[in-house]
Motif scaffolding. Structure first.
Motif, PDB file in Angstrom:
ATOM      1  N   GLY A  87      -5.096  11.817  11.439  1.00  0.00           N
ATOM      2  CA  GLY A  87      -5.445  10.424  11.686  1.00  0.00           C
ATOM      3  C   GLY A  87      -4.599   9.506  10.822  1.00  0.00           C
ATOM      4  O   GLY A  87      -3.724   9.955  10.067  1.00  0.00           O
ATOM      5  N   GLU A  88      -4.869   8.204  10.911  1.00  0.00           N
ATOM      6  CA  GLU A  88      -4.120   7.241  10.109  1.00  0.00           C
ATOM      7  C   GLU A  88      -4.706   7.130   8.705  1.00  0.00           C
ATOM      8  O   GLU A  88      -5.931   7.133   8.521  1.00  0.00           O
ATOM      9  N   ILE A  89      -3.818   7.008   7.721  1.00  0.00           N
ATOM     10  CA  ILE A  89      -4.244   6.768   6.340  1.00  0.00           C
ATOM     11  C   ILE A  89      -4.580   5.288   6.202  1.00  0.00           C
ATOM     12  O   ILE A  89      -3.742   4.429   6.467  1.00  0.00           O
ATOM     13  N   ILE A  90      -5.808   4.993   5.790  1.00  0.00           N
ATOM     14  CA  ILE A  90      -6.186   3.611   5.493  1.00  0.00           C
ATOM     15  C   ILE A  90      -6.683   3.537   4.053  1.00  0.00           C
ATOM     16  O   ILE A  90      -7.121   4.539   3.476  1.00  0.00           O
ATOM     17  N   ILE A  91      -6.622   2.343   3.479  1.00  0.00           N
ATOM     18  CA  ILE A  91      -7.112   2.116   2.118  1.00  0.00           C
ATOM     19  C   ILE A  91      -8.214   1.073   2.184  1.00  0.00           C
ATOM     20  O   ILE A  91      -8.007  -0.041   2.683  1.00  0.00           O
ATOM     21  N   LYS A  92      -9.385   1.433   1.703  1.00  0.00           N
ATOM     22  CA  LYS A  92     -10.532   0.532   1.753  1.00  0.00           C
ATOM     23  C   LYS A  92     -10.401  -0.531   0.667  1.00  0.00           C
ATOM     24  O   LYS A  92     -10.045  -0.230  -0.480  1.00  0.00           O
ATOM     25  N   ILE A  93     -10.662  -1.779   1.023  1.00  0.00           N
ATOM     26  CA  ILE A  93     -10.505  -2.883   0.069  1.00  0.00           C
ATOM     27  C   ILE A  93     -11.753  -3.755   0.003  1.00  0.00           C
ATOM     28  O   ILE A  93     -11.722  -4.842  -0.571  1.00  0.00           O
ATOM     29  N   ASP A  94     -12.872  -3.284   0.585  1.00  0.00           N
ATOM     30  CA  ASP A  94     -14.084  -4.110   0.609  1.00  0.00           C
ATOM     31  C   ASP A  94     -14.643  -4.346  -0.785  1.00  0.00           C
ATOM     32  O   ASP A  94     -15.324  -5.340  -1.034  1.00  0.00           O
ATOM     33  N   GLY A  95     -14.332  -3.460  -1.730  1.00  0.00           N
ATOM     34  CA  GLY A  95     -14.791  -3.650  -3.103  1.00  0.00           C
ATOM     35  C   GLY A  95     -13.691  -4.178  -4.004  1.00  0.00           C
ATOM     36  O   GLY A  95     -13.792  -4.136  -5.233  1.00  0.00           O
ATOM     37  N   GLY A  96     -12.631  -4.696  -3.399  1.00  0.00           N
ATOM     38  CA  GLY A  96     -11.480  -5.181  -4.151  1.00  0.00           C
ATOM     39  C   GLY A  96     -10.265  -4.314  -3.885  1.00  0.00           C
ATOM     40  O   GLY A  96     -10.382  -3.119  -3.616  1.00  0.00           O
ATOM     41  N   LYS A  97      -9.086  -4.936  -3.955  1.00  0.00           N
ATOM     42  CA  LYS A  97      -7.854  -4.192  -3.693  1.00  0.00           C
ATOM     43  C   LYS A  97      -7.500  -3.297  -4.887  1.00  0.00           C
ATOM     44  O   LYS A  97      -7.767  -3.658  -6.036  1.00  0.00           O
ATOM     45  N   PRO A  98      -6.910  -2.156  -4.614  1.00  0.00           N
ATOM     46  CA  PRO A  98      -6.431  -1.310  -5.713  1.00  0.00           C
ATOM     47  C   PRO A  98      -5.407  -2.061  -6.544  1.00  0.00           C
ATOM     48  O   PRO A  98      -4.677  -2.911  -6.028  1.00  0.00           O
ATOM     49  N   PHE A  99      -5.340  -1.713  -7.824  1.00  0.00           N
ATOM     50  CA  PHE A  99      -4.423  -2.409  -8.697  1.00  0.00           C
ATOM     51  C   PHE A  99      -2.986  -2.048  -8.330  1.00  0.00           C
ATOM     52  O   PHE A  99      -2.627  -0.883  -8.239  1.00  0.00           O
ATOM     53  N   GLY A 100      -2.157  -3.066  -8.127  1.00  0.00           N
ATOM     54  CA  GLY A 100      -0.766  -2.840  -7.746  1.00  0.00           C
ATOM     55  C   GLY A 100      -0.514  -3.022  -6.267  1.00  0.00           C
ATOM     56  O   GLY A 100       0.637  -3.021  -5.834  1.00  0.00           O
ATOM     57  N   MET A 101      -1.579  -3.195  -5.462  1.00  0.00           N
ATOM     58  CA  MET A 101      -1.377  -3.463  -4.037  1.00  0.00           C
ATOM     59  C   MET A 101      -0.885  -4.896  -3.837  1.00  0.00           C
ATOM     60  O   MET A 101      -1.309  -5.815  -4.537  1.00  0.00           O
ATOM     61  N   PHE A 102       0.005  -5.072  -2.879  1.00  0.00           N
ATOM     62  CA  PHE A 102       0.545  -6.397  -2.607  1.00  0.00           C
ATOM     63  C   PHE A 102      -0.526  -7.325  -2.042  1.00  0.00           C
ATOM     64  O   PHE A 102      -1.553  -6.872  -1.515  1.00  0.00           O
ATOM     65  N   GLY A 103      -0.273  -8.627  -2.130  1.00  0.00           N
ATOM     66  CA  GLY A 103      -1.229  -9.588  -1.598  1.00  0.00           C
ATOM     67  C   GLY A 103      -0.995  -9.912  -0.142  1.00  0.00           C
ATOM     68  O   GLY A 103      -1.886 -10.393   0.550  1.00  0.00           O
ATOM     69  N   GLY A 104       0.221  -9.654   0.340  1.00  0.00           N
ATOM     70  CA  GLY A 104       0.557  -9.937   1.731  1.00  0.00           C
ATOM     71  C   GLY A 104       2.057 -10.042   1.897  1.00  0.00           C
ATOM     72  O   GLY A 104       2.824  -9.969   0.929  1.00  0.00           O
ATOM     73  N   TYR A 105       2.470 -10.192   3.136  1.00  0.00           N
ATOM     74  CA  TYR A 105       3.890 -10.357   3.432  1.00  0.00           C
ATOM     75  C   TYR A 105       4.287 -11.819   3.245  1.00  0.00           C
ATOM     76  O   TYR A 105       3.620 -12.730   3.736  1.00  0.00           O
TER      77      TYR A 105
END
Length: 564
Positions: A394-412
Motif C-alpha cells: 500500500g501507500e506510505i502515509i504519515i499521520k499528522i493529526d497530533g502535529g507534524k513530525p519534526f523536520g517535515m516541510f510546511g508545504g510547497y
C-alpha cells in the motif's frame, strides 16, 4: 564536545523502542544553525574539525569551526554588499566546493533563503527554477559550460540581478574572491524587523521531478534539528570522527549528511569534490582520510564492490548506511562479507527527514528500510485509506493529526494546490509504496505510478530488478510496464551491461530464462532493451518515468506510421 544536550534531554538510549518512545527535541526560540551551533563551537572549541575537504587537483583543506564561523561572516557581509536581504532567494551551484558551506551559513545568518542546485542543469531547467523561485542571485563555481547555461537562462529570468563567480573571474559576473578578502569578519545577529524566526523559510530544494516539473520544498530554520536522528542514531556518527555522505550539494541528501546532524553530534564532515565518480579513487580517499562513518546509495556500493576492497585500509570505518533506492540483498551480503559492516538502510524524502531506518539496536533485515523514526507515525494504506494487513502492499502515509513530525516541510513554496493535495485527508501522502512484515519492518516497493499491473498481478519494479541484478551480465537495470493488449501491461527491462558482455538476442533470451528460474514466471521481462546508460534524476535516482514516456512516444509514432 558536541551540542546535543542543548537540544535533547538525553543522548543514550537502550533500544529502538526507548528511542522511539522517549526521544524529544527542545526547540529554542529563534533557532539559527549558524549562530547557535557553528558560533558556539567556534567559541567553546575553536580548533574542532568541522569540514575536511579535498579534490582531484591535489588541493586539500581542514576547516575548524572557528574558520567556518569567520568565513561565513565575511561571506554574509559580501552578500549584504551585493543587496541580499532577509527572504531573498539565492541559488547555489557549487557542486562539492568548500565555498558551499561559506554561502549556506552566510545565508542563514542573514535570513535569506538558500536554493541549492546541481551543476548538471540545462538552461531550460535553470530558467524554470529562476522564475519559479524568483531567484535574486546565482552563485556558481567557474565551469564555463555551466556558466553559459546560467547566462542563457538569465536572459529570460527578470528576477535574477546578480551572478557571482567562485574561482576564475568571468565577464559580466561579480568575482567572489575579489570582494571577500576585504569583507569584515564580524556580523551581528539580526534584530528588530530583520530578526529570524523559527517558521521563516531557510532553504528550498527542488524535488527530482520523476514524473512532473520539480516542486519547491520549503524548510524552515528548525529543520537542522530534525537531522539529529539522521546523524546520531541512523548514521551513528562518531564525536570527533569524519563522516562521508556521497551527495552533491544540489541534492537534498547533502543536508542529511554534509552539515546539520553531523555537526550537532560532534562529527566532522569529509567532502571529496570529485570531477567524476571513480570508485577506486573514492576508496583511496576513504582510506587516506580515515573515514569513520559512510553513507551512499546502493548504486555506489555496487560500483565499489567491483574493486578489490581488501587493498584499501578501511580499518577506521565503524558504520555504513544507505538510502536513495531500495537496497539489493546481494549488495548487502557482499559488502558485509568484504568489510564486516552491515548496511543499514533508511528512508525519507526531500519533504521530510529520515522517516524510517535500521537503528543500531535492530537486527537489520537485508533489503528492508527499517522501522519508523521518532516522531513519525507511519501507516501503509490501501487506496481507500484503510490500513493494510501485514505483507500487503500500500501507500506510505504519515499521520499528522497530533502535529507534524519534526523536520517535515510546511508545504510547497508558492504552490497551495500541490500542498493541499499532498496533505489530503489530514495525512501526508508520500506517493511511495511499501509493505510491512510481521516484525514491523517496512519494505520499499516504489512510487505509486511505478507499479506494473500485468495479467492481474501487481508487480514491483524493484523485485524484478533485484532478480535481474543477480545475472552476471547485468550492471544496472530499470524495470517498467509497457502497454500490452492481452496483459494490460508487459514487463520491460532496460539494461546496462557489465564490461565484457555484448548486447544480443541470445543474451536477452538467456536473461529471460534466468529470471524464470529464479522468480515466478510472470515476473520475467517480455521486452529487454540494452542501453549504455539509464536516465536518472539530478540526485542519481533512476527515472523510470522517462523510459515510460519514450516508450509511449515510440508507440504513438509507430501507430501513426501504420495509419499512413
Amino acid at each position: 564536545m558536541h551540542l546535543l544536550l542543548n537540544f535533547i534531554d538525553r543522548v543514550d538510549y537502550t533500544s529502538y523502542e526507548d528511542l522511539y518512545t522517549h526521544f524529544k527535541i527542545n526547540v529554542p526560540d529563534n533557532f539559527n544553525f549558524a549562530y547557535d551551533v557553528v558560533d558556539v563551537y567556534a567559541e567553546k572549541d575553536p580548533k574542532k574539525e568541522a569540514l575536511v575537504w579535498c579534490d582531484d587537483n591535489d588541493e586539500k583543506h581542514i576547516f575548524t569551526f572557528k574558520d567556518l564561523s569567520l568565513a561565513s561572516k565575511r561571506t554574509a557581509n559580501f552578500l549584504k554588499m551585493h543587496g541580499i536581504q532577509k527572504g531573498d532567494r539565492v541559488q547555489l551551484m557549487l557542486r562539492r566546493r568548500y565555498e558551499f558551506w561559506f554561502f549556506l551559513l552566510a545565508l542563514h545568518r542573514i535570513g535569506a533563503i538558500a536554493v541549492p542546485a546541481t551543476n548538471m542543469l540545462s538552461a531550460a531547467d535553470l530558467e524554470y527554477r529562476f522564475n519559479a523561485a524568483e531567484i535574486k542571485m546565482v552563485v556558481a563555481y567557474d565551469d564555463p559550460a555551466m556558466q553559459k547555461e546560467i547566462e542563457t537562462a538569465r536572459a529570460k529570468s527578470p528576477s535574477v540581478e546578480t551572478l557571482v563567480a567562485v574561482g576564475q573571474p568571468r565577464q559580466g559576473w561579480t568575482s567572489f574572491y575579489d570582494d571577500y578578502e576585504i569583507c569584515a569578519s564580524k556580523f551581528e545577529r539580526p534584530t528588530g524587523e530583520n530578526e529570524i524566526k523559527n517558521d521563516d523559510i531557510m532553504v528550498i530544494y527542488f524535488t527530482s521531478g520523476t514524473s512532473s516539473n520539480p516542486k519547491m520544498v520549503a524548510h524552515t530554520f528548525t529543520y537542522p534539528l530534525g537531522h539529529i536522528v539522521t546523524a546520531k542514531y541512523w548514521q551513528n556518527v562518531v564525536d570527533g570522527g569524519r563522516h562521508l555522505t556521497v551527495a552533491e550539494t544540489g541534492w537534498a541528501k547533502a543536508l542529511w549528511g554534509k552539515i546539520y546532524g553531523q555537526w550537532l553530534a560532534g562529527s566532522a564532515v569529509f567532502t571529496y569534490d570529485m570531477n567524476t565518480f571513480i570508485p577506486g579513487k573514492l576508496l583511496e580517499k576513504m582510506a587516506d582520510y580515515k573515514i569513520t562513518t559512510f553513507c551512499a546509495p546502493p548504486t555506489v556500493y555496487r560500483y565499489l564492490l567491483q574493486h578489490d576492497i581488501s587493498k584499501y585500509d578501511l580499518s577506521s570505518l565503524t558504520y555504513c548506511v544507505t538510502a536513495g533506492e531500495a537496497l539489493n540483498v546481494d549488495i548487502y551480503n557482499r559488502w558485509f562479507e568484504k568489510t564486516g559492516h552491515r548496511l543499514r538502510e533508511g528512508y525519507g524524502q526531500t519533504e521530510v527527514t529520515l522517516s524510517e531506518g535500521n537503528y543500531p539496536w535492530m537486527d537489520p533485515h537485508p533489503g528492508s528500510m527499517g522501522k519508523p523514526s521518532p516522531g513519525y507515525r507511519i501507516e501503509i494504506v490501501r487506496p481507500d485509506g484503510t490500513p493494510c494487513d501485514d505483507e500487503e502492499v500500500g501507500e506510505i502515509i504519515i499521520k499528522i493529526d497530533g502535529g507534524k513530525p519534526f523536520g517535515m516541510f510546511g508545504g510547497y513554496y508558492k504552490d497551495p494546490e500541490r500542498t493541499e493535495k499532498v496533505f489530503e485527508g489530514g495525512v501526508y501522502h508520500t506517493g511511495d509504496t511499501a509493505w510491512r512484515d510481521k516484525d514491523g519492518y517496512c519494505w520499499f516497493i516504489g512510487r505509486t505510478d511505478d507499479l506494473i499491473k500485468s495479467s492481474g498481478y501487481r508487480i514491483s519494479p524493484f523485485e524484478v530488478e533485484e532478480v535481474l541484478l543477480k545475472h552476471p551480465a547485468v550492471m544496472e537495470v530499470a524495470v517498467t510496464g509497457v502497454e500490452d493488449p492481452s496483459r494490460g501491461q508487459a514487463i520491460k527491462a532496460t539494461i546496462v551491461l557489465q564490461k565484457g558482455f555484448n548486447a544480443s538476442k541470445e543474451l536477452a533470451k538467456d536473461i529471460q530464462l534466468f529470471t524464470k528460474k529464479v522468480a515466478a514466471s510472470y515476473k520475467s521481462p517480455r521486452i529487454i532493451d540494452f542501453v549504455t546508460e539509464l536516465p536518472k534524476t539530478i540526485s542519481g535516482k533512476i527515472r523510470r518515468a522517462s523510459i515510460r514516456e519514450k516508450d509511449k512516444q515510440d508507440q504513438q509514432k509507430s501507430d501513426a506510421e501504420k495509419a499512413n
